[in-house]
Design a protein around this motif. Structure first.
Motif, PDB file in Angstrom:
ATOM      1  N   ASN A  48       0.918  -1.194  -0.007  1.00 37.19           N
ATOM      2  CA  ASN A  48      -0.009  -0.133  -0.015  1.00 37.19           C
ATOM      3  C   ASN A  48       0.877   1.209   0.141  1.00 37.19           C
ATOM      4  O   ASN A  48       2.047   1.112  -0.073  1.00 37.19           O
ATOM      5  CB  ASN A  48      -0.959  -0.049   1.457  1.00 37.19           C
ATOM      6  CG  ASN A  48      -0.188   0.008   2.464  1.00 37.19           C
ATOM      7  OD1 ASN A  48       0.842   0.281   2.578  1.00 37.19           O
ATOM      8  ND2 ASN A  48      -0.751  -0.768   3.458  1.00 37.19           N
ATOM      9  N   ILE A  79     -15.185  -5.539   2.290  1.00 35.23           N
ATOM     10  CA  ILE A  79     -15.067  -5.196   0.584  1.00 35.23           C
ATOM     11  C   ILE A  79     -16.233  -6.078   0.070  1.00 35.23           C
ATOM     12  O   ILE A  79     -17.010  -5.392  -0.702  1.00 35.23           O
ATOM     13  CB  ILE A  79     -13.790  -5.698   0.350  1.00 35.23           C
ATOM     14  CG1 ILE A  79     -12.464  -5.099   0.529  1.00 35.23           C
ATOM     15  CG2 ILE A  79     -13.870  -5.859  -1.376  1.00 35.23           C
ATOM     16  CD1 ILE A  79     -11.265  -5.585   0.217  1.00 35.23           C
ATOM     17  N   ILE A  84     -11.509  -7.368   6.609  1.00 38.56           N
ATOM     18  CA  ILE A  84     -11.350  -6.598   5.526  1.00 38.56           C
ATOM     19  C   ILE A  84     -12.120  -7.287   4.531  1.00 38.56           C
ATOM     20  O   ILE A  84     -12.890  -6.493   3.634  1.00 38.56           O
ATOM     21  CB  ILE A  84      -9.895  -6.224   5.305  1.00 38.56           C
ATOM     22  CG1 ILE A  84      -9.357  -5.280   6.123  1.00 38.56           C
ATOM     23  CG2 ILE A  84      -9.846  -5.712   3.848  1.00 38.56           C
ATOM     24  CD1 ILE A  84      -7.752  -5.095   6.290  1.00 38.56           C
ATOM     25  N   SER A 105      -4.441  -1.510   1.401  1.00 37.99           N
ATOM     26  CA  SER A 105      -4.870  -0.190   1.858  1.00 37.99           C
ATOM     27  C   SER A 105      -5.531   0.263   3.151  1.00 37.99           C
ATOM     28  O   SER A 105      -5.532   1.145   3.870  1.00 37.99           O
ATOM     29  CB  SER A 105      -5.570   0.751   0.537  1.00 37.99           C
ATOM     30  OG  SER A 105      -4.512   0.737  -0.571  1.00 37.99           O
ATOM     31  N   PHE A 106      -6.553  -0.856   3.342  1.00 32.22           N
ATOM     32  CA  PHE A 106      -7.648  -0.651   4.469  1.00 32.22           C
ATOM     33  C   PHE A 106      -6.712  -1.034   5.922  1.00 32.22           C
ATOM     34  O   PHE A 106      -6.800  -0.574   6.858  1.00 32.22           O
ATOM     35  CB  PHE A 106      -8.480  -1.683   4.543  1.00 32.22           C
ATOM     36  CG  PHE A 106      -9.606  -1.446   3.451  1.00 32.22           C
ATOM     37  CD1 PHE A 106     -10.372   0.050   3.570  1.00 32.22           C
ATOM     38  CD2 PHE A 106      -9.713  -2.114   2.512  1.00 32.22           C
ATOM     39  CE1 PHE A 106     -11.314   0.294   2.535  1.00 32.22           C
ATOM     40  CE2 PHE A 106     -10.610  -1.755   1.146  1.00 32.22           C
ATOM     41  CZ  PHE A 106     -11.319  -0.611   1.261  1.00 32.22           C
ATOM     42  N   ASN A 118     -14.304   4.931  10.422  1.00 30.86           N
ATOM     43  CA  ASN A 118     -15.296   4.292   9.686  1.00 30.86           C
ATOM     44  C   ASN A 118     -16.341   5.053   9.124  1.00 30.86           C
ATOM     45  O   ASN A 118     -16.775   4.728   8.003  1.00 30.86           O
ATOM     46  CB  ASN A 118     -16.142   3.651  10.907  1.00 30.86           C
ATOM     47  CG  ASN A 118     -14.950   2.336  11.217  1.00 30.86           C
ATOM     48  OD1 ASN A 118     -14.261   1.820  10.701  1.00 30.86           O
ATOM     49  ND2 ASN A 118     -15.514   1.928  12.502  1.00 30.86           N
ATOM     50  N   VAL A 160     -18.000   2.438   6.672  1.00 28.03           N
ATOM     51  CA  VAL A 160     -17.916   1.024   7.622  1.00 28.03           C
ATOM     52  C   VAL A 160     -19.292   1.036   8.183  1.00 28.03           C
ATOM     53  O   VAL A 160     -19.508   1.855   9.098  1.00 28.03           O
ATOM     54  CB  VAL A 160     -16.826   0.808   8.172  1.00 28.03           C
ATOM     55  CG1 VAL A 160     -16.743  -0.615   9.307  1.00 28.03           C
ATOM     56  CG2 VAL A 160     -15.624   1.038   7.892  1.00 28.03           C
ATOM     57  N   LEU A 182     -14.538   5.921   5.965  1.00 31.84           N
ATOM     58  CA  LEU A 182     -14.541   4.504   4.915  1.00 31.84           C
ATOM     59  C   LEU A 182     -15.926   3.922   4.590  1.00 31.84           C
ATOM     60  O   LEU A 182     -16.078   3.361   3.682  1.00 31.84           O
ATOM     61  CB  LEU A 182     -13.736   3.489   5.770  1.00 31.84           C
ATOM     62  CG  LEU A 182     -12.420   3.667   5.964  1.00 31.84           C
ATOM     63  CD1 LEU A 182     -11.913   2.326   6.751  1.00 31.84           C
ATOM     64  CD2 LEU A 182     -11.496   3.716   4.659  1.00 31.84           C
ATOM     65  N   ILE A 201      -7.399   1.859   8.464  1.00 29.87           N
ATOM     66  CA  ILE A 201      -7.746   1.437   9.687  1.00 29.87           C
ATOM     67  C   ILE A 201      -6.827   1.088  10.790  1.00 29.87           C
ATOM     68  O   ILE A 201      -6.886   1.600  11.941  1.00 29.87           O
ATOM     69  CB  ILE A 201      -8.743   0.169   9.606  1.00 29.87           C
ATOM     70  CG1 ILE A 201      -9.789   0.087   8.547  1.00 29.87           C
ATOM     71  CG2 ILE A 201      -9.344  -0.534  11.028  1.00 29.87           C
ATOM     72  CD1 ILE A 201     -10.637  -1.026   8.261  1.00 29.87           C
ATOM     73  N   THR A 244     -13.870   3.756   0.661  1.00 30.59           N
ATOM     74  CA  THR A 244     -13.877   2.529   0.472  1.00 30.59           C
ATOM     75  C   THR A 244     -14.413   1.805  -1.102  1.00 30.59           C
ATOM     76  O   THR A 244     -13.857   1.299  -1.724  1.00 30.59           O
ATOM     77  CB  THR A 244     -14.708   1.696   1.464  1.00 30.59           C
ATOM     78  OG1 THR A 244     -14.387   1.876   2.931  1.00 30.59           O
ATOM     79  CG2 THR A 244     -14.782   0.141   1.238  1.00 30.59           C
TER      80      THR A 244
END
Length: 421
Positions: free
Chosen positions: A99, A212, A208, A244-245, A167, A172, A170, A249, A224
């Motif tokens: 990443n 995804i 993850i 990348s997460f 989150n 989440v 992203l 995160i 995301t």
């Protein structure tokens, strides 16, 4: 308390190695000893891996902006390429990932681009009201606690605020929050057994993959979805997408947690300085910078590699091709040549509060630095406005450091909140 930077027998007449304490028991005692060894010292990382650790802030800046210093182990660390690094090395996750954290040159620009867009100044400032709302909601939940009851402020506040903000960025869903909270911290611990380390890595990738999959079915205007779209378009690989997460995160969250943790402890143990902040005599922005300087949230960042022999004319040091290099941000923030003889003291009035490297330097400067500053400032201002009588529930010497050479925080921050304002 552990003995800082224990010297090991020299490998040769001109190489003196220090065994870094994997428990992080006395980070600043260790960095002081390393600083005495010069602007950079040869050390043994947890797991028996030799490396340089750089403590001099000017040398750090030169190395972090040097075109021949890489973060890509796949290309530029011979020991890694030749499979000399054990598969169960406890820090391996931080060089295995693909990443923006570990990329070099054009690859770094490609992988950083979508992250930088997500953390643009415009987007970050637009999030400020939501960050305030999240902060106040968490404080509302704390207020249910009795004024004389003990609360772990790290677990209940410092940990949860940055995770909820990450989150939010992203996208989440709420049902993922607790699982990520329980799994992320384990990636930074440098005292885990090989089995525990591998289990933590397996678990975070399971989460993850689950995230995804969910976001593929539920696209939205968030980072995301943007990363998934980039993977569909062939701009990033499947592994780069997942990794990348790890960066967003893991590394992004941990910095802010520790900054809030240490900031609260410093202010509670320096009530005269807390009074300057709450009265408005010293602005919260300056308070945040001193907190970042005095206690770098990430003590040591690993690893960089010399693409070829790199000679630093100022110090006379030469980093040989393939040498592994760790950057010691904890030491850089307390350099007495920058901050004077009082560099080790917490002082929000000092004129050099902003002269630190807590978020890095050069091409790998943290993309989330601005939002982290907003979170820390909001957390402190709102916390002490809501709970003006908050106090530590234990003696400061009883606070236990996280068992890590990477992350700089406490396992718990027990406090008594007192009555609300």
């Amino acid at each position: 308390m552990t003995t800082p930077a224990t010297p090991a027998p020299p490998a040769s007449s001109d190489r003196w190695h220090y065994l870094l304490d994997p428990t992080g028991g006395d980070i600043h005692g260790e960095t002081a000893a390393l600083r005495e060894a010069g602007p950079a010292a040869r050390v043994i990382l947890p797991g028996g891996i030799p490396a340089w650790t750089v403590t001099d802030p000017d040398l750090i800046r030169r190395l972090l902006s040097h075109p021949k210093i890489s973060k890509d182990a796949y290309q530029h660390w011979p020991a890694y390429i030749n499979r000399e690094i054990p598969d169960d090395w406890p820090l391996r996750i931080w060089v295995d990932v693909r990443n923006a954290l570990t990329a070099y040159s054009a690859e770094h620009k490609r992988l950083r681009r979508p992250l930088a867009a997500a953390f643009s100044t415009r987007r970050v400032r637009a999030l400020a009201p939501q960050i305030t709302d999240v902060t106040r909601t968490l404080l509302d939940e704390l207020a249910v606690t009795g004024p004389d009851d003990e609360v772990d402020l790290r677990a209940r506040f410092a940990w949860r605020l940055p995770l909820q903000v990450v989150n939010l960025i992203l996208g989440v869903p709420d049902e993922f929050h607790d699982d990520f909270r329980d799994s992320v911290g384990a990636l930074f611990i440098t005292t885990t057994s090989p089995e525990e380390g591998q289990a933590a890595i397996v678990r975070i990738y399971e989460l993850i993959d689950k995230l995804i999959g969910y976001k593929r079915r539920n696209q939205a205007d968030d980072i995301t979805s943007q990363l998934i779209a980039a993977q569909y378009a062939g701009e990033i690989s499947e592994k780069e997408l997942a990794d990348s997460f790890i960066l967003l995160i893991g590394a992004g969250h941990e910095t802010t947690v520790n900054a809030i943790d240490h900031a609260v402890v410093n202010l509670l143990t320096h009530p005269e300085q807390l009074a300057l902040a709450t009265s408005g005599a010293i602005g919260w922005t300056q308070v945040v910078e001193e907190c970042l300087r005095h206690q770098a949230p990430v003590a040591t960042v690993i690893l960089r590699f010399a693409v070829e022999d790199v000679h630093d004319e100022t110090t006379g040091l030469t980093f040989g091709r393939g040498d592994a290099i760790a950057i010691n941000y904890a030491a850089a923030g307390r350099d007495p040549r920058v901050h004077g003889d009082s560099a080790g003291q917490f002082d929000i009035t000092r004129p050099t509060t902003g002269k630190h490297l807590a978020f890095g330097h050069g091409a790998h400067l943290c993309v989330g630095a601005e939002i982290a500053r907003i979170e820390i400032r909001t957390a402190l201002e709102e916390l002490f406005a809501r709970f003006p009588n908050v106090s530590l529930a234990v003696d400061p010497d009883q606070l236990e450091p996280l068992p890590s050479i990477i992350t700089n925080g406490h396992t718990r921050v027990p406090v008594v909140l007192g009555r609300t304002a």
